[in-house]
Design an enzyme around this catalytic site. Structure first.
Site, short mmCIF file in Angstrom:
data_model
loop_
_atom_site.label_atom_id
_atom_site.label_comp_id
_atom_site.label_asym_id
_atom_site.label_seq_id
_atom_site.Cartn_x
_atom_site.Cartn_y
_atom_site.Cartn_z
N PHE A 60 47.07 47.96 54.32
CA PHE A 60 48.48 47.62 54.17
C PHE A 60 49.00 48.21 52.87
O PHE A 60 48.50 47.89 51.79
CB PHE A 60 48.67 46.10 54.17
CG PHE A 60 50.11 45.67 54.11
CD1 PHE A 60 50.92 45.79 55.23
CD2 PHE A 60 50.64 45.16 52.95
CE1 PHE A 60 52.25 45.39 55.19
CE2 PHE A 60 51.97 44.75 52.90
CZ PHE A 60 52.77 44.87 54.02
N THR B 265 52.42 47.97 47.64
CA THR B 265 52.51 48.14 46.19
C THR B 265 52.62 49.60 45.79
O THR B 265 51.99 50.48 46.39
CB THR B 265 51.28 47.50 45.53
OG1 THR B 265 51.21 46.12 45.88
CG2 THR B 265 51.33 47.64 44.01
N GLY C 19 55.47 51.64 40.43
CA GLY C 19 56.56 50.92 39.76
C GLY C 19 57.04 49.72 40.52
O GLY C 19 58.11 49.17 40.23
N ARG D 121 16.85 24.27 34.57
CA ARG D 121 16.78 24.67 33.17
C ARG D 121 16.43 23.49 32.26
O ARG D 121 17.09 22.45 32.31
CB ARG D 121 18.14 25.26 32.74
CG ARG D 121 18.28 25.58 31.26
CD ARG D 121 17.37 26.71 30.85
NE ARG D 121 17.76 27.21 29.52
CZ ARG D 121 16.94 27.88 28.72
NH1 ARG D 121 15.70 28.13 29.11
NH2 ARG D 121 17.36 28.32 27.55
N GLU E 46 48.08 39.03 46.53
CA GLU E 46 48.79 38.14 47.46
C GLU E 46 49.84 37.30 46.72
O GLU E 46 50.18 36.19 47.13
CB GLU E 46 47.83 37.22 48.22
CG GLU E 46 46.91 37.93 49.17
CD GLU E 46 47.59 38.35 50.47
OE1 GLU E 46 48.70 37.88 50.74
OE2 GLU E 46 46.98 39.16 51.20
#
Length: 384
Positions: A122, A125, A128, A269, A364
């Site tokens: 997709f 973006t 800029g 530990r 997202e």
């Protein structure tokens, strides 16, 4: 809603076993090579993971939103790259076609996406244009039976593997807002389409992103999603709630894995003659993480059920994305702290997860965008 509990339980059990026996053991190899082994990809296809959310009539499993988030909780308990590979086929890469595509487009592409024959990507973006997605500059100019695309898309997930790209481009230069944007399906190999070099990221090895570049790229007019100019951005907005709930669920699964690792480390530990899990300050970090994960899981399941009931969940989806992604970051930080120096070296998975999950608060829709969505919806509802 859950349609058939017995079938869903079988799917979740199968997926849990696949994650535990095949994906978790491959995590280090993927981190070293930056590639998911082909045999694992083939198994993911055989399990139907590329078509989880594609309707059954097109070869998918057609999961409801509640079923999808339950699946996401399971698959997120390993490196995010595995989920990322199937994510675009189940998310915006297919959902744009499902909600607004023509029947010809659905019949041609969705079965190939469901089977994993095609990987979707997709492309919204730009260099800029990120959070301000409506300001994109990629253009699509009509030329007979084609549109000519020019522009560059950035940080595009699965771009190197993709067989098709859902591309948002401005078809009306006079409309500078969302109404001037249309969506196109661009196939791999189309003249004028090229890729930048793969991005070198902080984390999420095995999940690839790169620039997608269009230089006089001629796309058939029939490949405009829905066959109507100016509807592209609205198409993307229609499936945002679904995408945000999915990522929120991924955050929960990853946080559960990190907490499990931290708990087991704390129980093994030894310091001052006892397991560090006996120290109250370690217990506080474990308890806070458990409570926040439970809160996020509950939020997400509630919102998913509301969406399945056809309710408007724009606010709730943003609440889930905001809370779950920030929660995941806090759990990652506590898990590193519990591991101490061991958490800062790559011998332990938490070092990798700490880097991997940082992205969840960005894509997202960033945390800050979610805050704006929530507040604006509150103000609008109060003013109605």
């Amino acid at each position: 809603m859950i349609r058939d509990q017995e079938t869903l339980t079988l799917l979740l059990d199968t997926l849990s076993r696949f994650v535990r026996e095949r994906l978790v053991p491959a995590e280090n190899l993927v981190a070293e090579t930056d590639e998911i082994p082909p045999d694992i990809v083939a198994e993911m296809r055989d399990l139907g993971l590329f078509g989880l959310c594609i309707p059954e009539q097109y070869g998918g499993l057609g999961l409801t939103m509640e079923e999808e988030v339950l699946v996401a909780f399971e698959i997120a308990r390993t490196s995010p790259c595995f989920r990322s590979l199937i994510g675009t086929n189940n998310g915006i890469g297919s959902q744009a076609l499902i909600v607004d595509g023509t029947e010809e487009q659905k019949n041609h592409y969705l079965p190939k996406l469901a089977s994993g024959e095609l990987i979707a990507s997709f492309a919204l973006t730009e260099p800029g244009s990120g959070s301000d997605a409506a300001s994109l500059r990629t253009t699509a100019v009509r030329d007979g039976d084609f549109y000519v695309l020019n522009g560059t898309k950035r940080f595009i997930t699965n771009a190197p593997e993709a067989g098709i790209y859902t591309v948002m481009a401005r078809t009306n230069p006079d409309n500078k807002g969302a109404g001037g944007i249309s969506a196109f399906i661009v196939e791999k190999g189309t003249p004028g389409l090229s890729l930048g070099k793969p991005d070198k990221k902080m984390g999420q090895k095995g999940a690839h992103t790169s620039d997608v570049i269009f230089e006089n790229c001629r796309v058939p007019a029939a490949n405009m999603i829905g066959g109507k100019e100016g509807a592209g951005f609205r198409t993307a907005m229609k499936v945002l709630d679904k995408g945000r709930l999915h990522i929120a669920a991924i955050c929960v699964g990853a946080a559960e894995r990190m907490l499990d690792d931290a708990l087991h480390y704390a129980m093994e530990r030894q310091q001052f003659g006892q397991p560090i899990a006996e120290f109250q300050l370690i217990q506080a970090m474990l308890a806070d993480s458990k409570a926040e994960i439970y809160a996020a899981r509950s939020m997400i399941l509630d919102a998913a059920r509301r969406r399945d009931n056809k309710e408007d969940i724009s606010t709730e989806a943003s609440c889930c994305k905001l809370f779950a992604s920030e929660m995941c970051g806090r759990v990652a930080d506590r898990a590193v702290q519990i591991h101490g120096g061991a958490g800062y070296v790559s011998d332990y998975a938490i070092e990798r997860f700490y880097r991997d999950v940082r992205l969840f608060r960005i894509y997202e829709g960033t945390t800050q965008i979610q805050q704006l969505v929530i507040a604006r919806n509150m103000i609008r509802n109060a003013s109605a």
